[in-house]
Enzyme design. Structure first.
Site, PDB file in Angstrom:
ATOM      1  N   SER A   1       0.856  -1.193   0.000  1.00  0.00           N
ATOM      2  CA  SER A   1       0.000   0.000   0.000  1.00  0.00           C
ATOM      3  C   SER A   1       0.889   1.239   0.000  1.00  0.00           C
ATOM      4  O   SER A   1       2.113   1.137   0.080  1.00  0.00           O
ATOM      5  CB  SER A   1      -0.904  -0.005   1.236  1.00  0.00           C
ATOM      6  N   LYS A   2       0.257   2.387  -0.051  1.00  0.00           N
ATOM      7  CA  LYS A   2       0.974   3.668  -0.087  1.00  0.00           C
ATOM      8  C   LYS A   2       2.021   3.768   1.025  1.00  0.00           C
ATOM      9  O   LYS A   2       3.049   4.411   0.871  1.00  0.00           O
ATOM     10  CB  LYS A   2      -0.023   4.823   0.072  1.00  0.00           C
ATOM     11  N   ARG A   3       1.707   3.150   2.150  1.00  0.00           N
ATOM     12  CA  ARG A   3       2.605   3.144   3.295  1.00  0.00           C
ATOM     13  C   ARG A   3       4.014   2.660   2.899  1.00  0.00           C
ATOM     14  O   ARG A   3       5.010   3.049   3.490  1.00  0.00           O
ATOM     15  CB  ARG A   3       2.042   2.150   4.308  1.00  0.00           C
TER      16      ARG A   3
END
Ligand code: GLU
Length: 485
Positions: free
Chosen positions: A253-255
């Protein structure tokens, strides 16, 4: 040609090209190309609300940037047009074909208009029913309700108690019970066809022999196999590659950094590095090779060698590959790749040969192309006060007792060289002589020069710096410091 491998990448244009999608595309491409097969791109834009032209363009651009070129699919030059024997390759334009297949299923009694309300499709336990209470509804009843204007979805009449299994290219034998599948919807009440139905129509029509896609589709596969069979067609072979996870083994994910491929393009990742990196997430050639050209990967790719466990996206590895590939570029290629990452005036400053030479001085130092500008700027303009690193200026110039002598004596020696191009051979005796006569270490001599010429104490080798900048620039930059100290 009989026996030709025909595979497809079938993105839904509801966002950017993500690393997972790019890898799926790449695996299909490598597989097709290594086997003399055909790689097909099909845009699955049936969901009109969520599909956007912007997303379609981004996906086509992303694939082209990576060099994953399709043999059949949307015409990259004319948006909305198709190339290949089974056009159009935009699913939304294939309605007539989908209607034809719907008619076949209807005629054979495999589908029914389902009048069940949401409550009627809910069991006493509050869970959704797999089989519709209306699955045995008569044809007359359906026709009567349709004639009365009732809005109903079309469901597949799923056989009960049947084992649906396939030999998955990645996971081996996978088995589902048709009782887990149930009477799934093919068309919504508003007439919009749904994924599992259209994908089967299009895979049949485009003569797809093998489907290799993300593991998130595994529960769709029994539905698709049942549909293929209901249409009297032998299903293609399936393979499901595991998802990509972050280094913490959580779903990417963006994380974990950018998930869209174009963000890496903008950062200055080379497409060949990206492709090499992506290929090794969840696949390996079976020997020790890591750095591989597209050609080598085509020869080596085999979906049976994909891992069953999720592959991790390791940003350090991407950086490592990018460094390797940047180092390999010829000066001309490096300049070409850098064009969009540097101010165009740099190339006019002293011409392209000068710029090329400067870039090679940093070729081993940068990991991404977008780092060149912040590294090489002082080869293209004189530093001003705001550029200076205060700490370095204090340490090596303003609070350094020997700085004035270091700069002025060496500058005098340089001046005395007269005209003509500088070389390390010409300059070295001046510097060496000063090091000896002053008793100062080389660092103490070279660092003040670096700071005076670049605003900081980090730069390529001293002679690379001085020789490349040349007499005029060097003396122009150093004189104000001699005056000031
Ligand atoms: N449009 C589907 C997706 O983007 C395609 C899945 C498939 O390959 O069948 O996930």
């Amino acid at each position: 040609m009989a026996g030709t491998l025909r595979v497809r990448f079938a993105p839904s244009p509801t966002g950017y090209l993500h690393t997972g999608g790019a890898r799926t595309a790449l695996f299909n491409y490598l597989w097709a190309k290594g086997q003399g097969g055909v790689f097909i791109l099909r845009v699955e834009d049936t969901d009109e609300e969520r599909s956007t032209e912007e997303s379609m363009r981004a996906i086509l651009d992303g694939l082209q940037w990576l060099g994953i070129m399709w043999d059949e699919g949307p015409d990259p030059k004319q948006f909305g047009e198709s190339i290949g024997p089974f056009p159009p390759y935009y699913q939304s334009m294939r309605r007539p074909l989908h209607q034809e297949y719907m008619k076949k299923l209807w005629d054979a009694g495999h589908v029914f208009y389902c009048p069940a309300t949401a409550e009627e499709m809910t069991g006493p336990d509050g869970k959704k029913l797999t089989f519709s209470p209306y699955r045995d509804i008569t044809r007359e009843e359906q026709e009567k309700r349709l004639a009365a204007g009732e809005v109903m979805p079309v469901r597949f009449r799923c056989p009960r108690d049947v084992e649906v299994s396939w030999e998955d290219a990645v996971r081996g034998k996978v088995t589902f019970s048709s009782n887990e599948v149930g009477d799934f919807v093919l068309f919504k009440g508003n007439g919009q066809p749904l994924y599992n139905f259209v994908v089967v129509c299009d895979d049949i029509d485009m003569q797809i022999t093998n489907v290799l896609r993300g593991e998130d589709h595994i529960s769709n596969t029994p539905k698709q196999i049942l549909l293929h069979e209901a249409l009297g067609h032998t299903p293609p072979e399936f393979g499901h590659v595991p998802l990509i996870v972050g280094m913490d083994r959580q779903r990417l994910s963006k994380r974990h950094g950018a998930t869209a491929v174009d963000a890496y393009e903008e950062q200055g990742v080379l497409p060949e590095a990206m492709v090499n990196f992506l290929a090794l997430i969840g696949w390996a050639p079976g020997d020790d090779r890591e750095k591989m050209t597209l050609e080598e990967m085509k020869q080596a790719f085999d979906p049976h060698r994909c891992t069953k466990a999720a592959g991790a996206f390791n940003p350090d590895k991407l950086k490592f590959f990018n460094e390797l590939y940047i180092r390999e570029l010829s000066p001309d290629a490096l300049l070409e790749r850098l064009r969009r990452f540097i101010p165009p005036v740099w190339l006019e400053h002293r011409g392209e040969d000068y710029a090329k030479h400067v870039f090679t001085l940093f070729q081993e130092k940068i990991a991404y192309l977008n780092e060149m500008e912040a590294n090489a700027w002082y080869f293209f303009r004189d530093p001003v006060e705001a550029d200076n690193n205060e700490k370095s200026v204090a340490k090596f110039l303003t609070e350094n007792e020997s700085a004035k002598q270091v700069l002025s004596e060496i500058a005098a020696g340089m001046e005395a060289l007269g005209d003509g191009e500088w070389t390390e051979e010409k300059l070295a005796p001046i510097v060496d002589g000063f090091v000896e006569s002053s008793g100062l270490g080389r660092g103490k001599v070279m660092q003040p020069w670096r700071v005076a010429l670049t605003g900081d104490a980090i730069s390529p080798g001293f002679y690379d710096l001085v020789v490349t900048l040349g007499k005029e620039t060097v003396l122009r930059r150093v004189q104000p410091w001699i005056d000031r100290l």
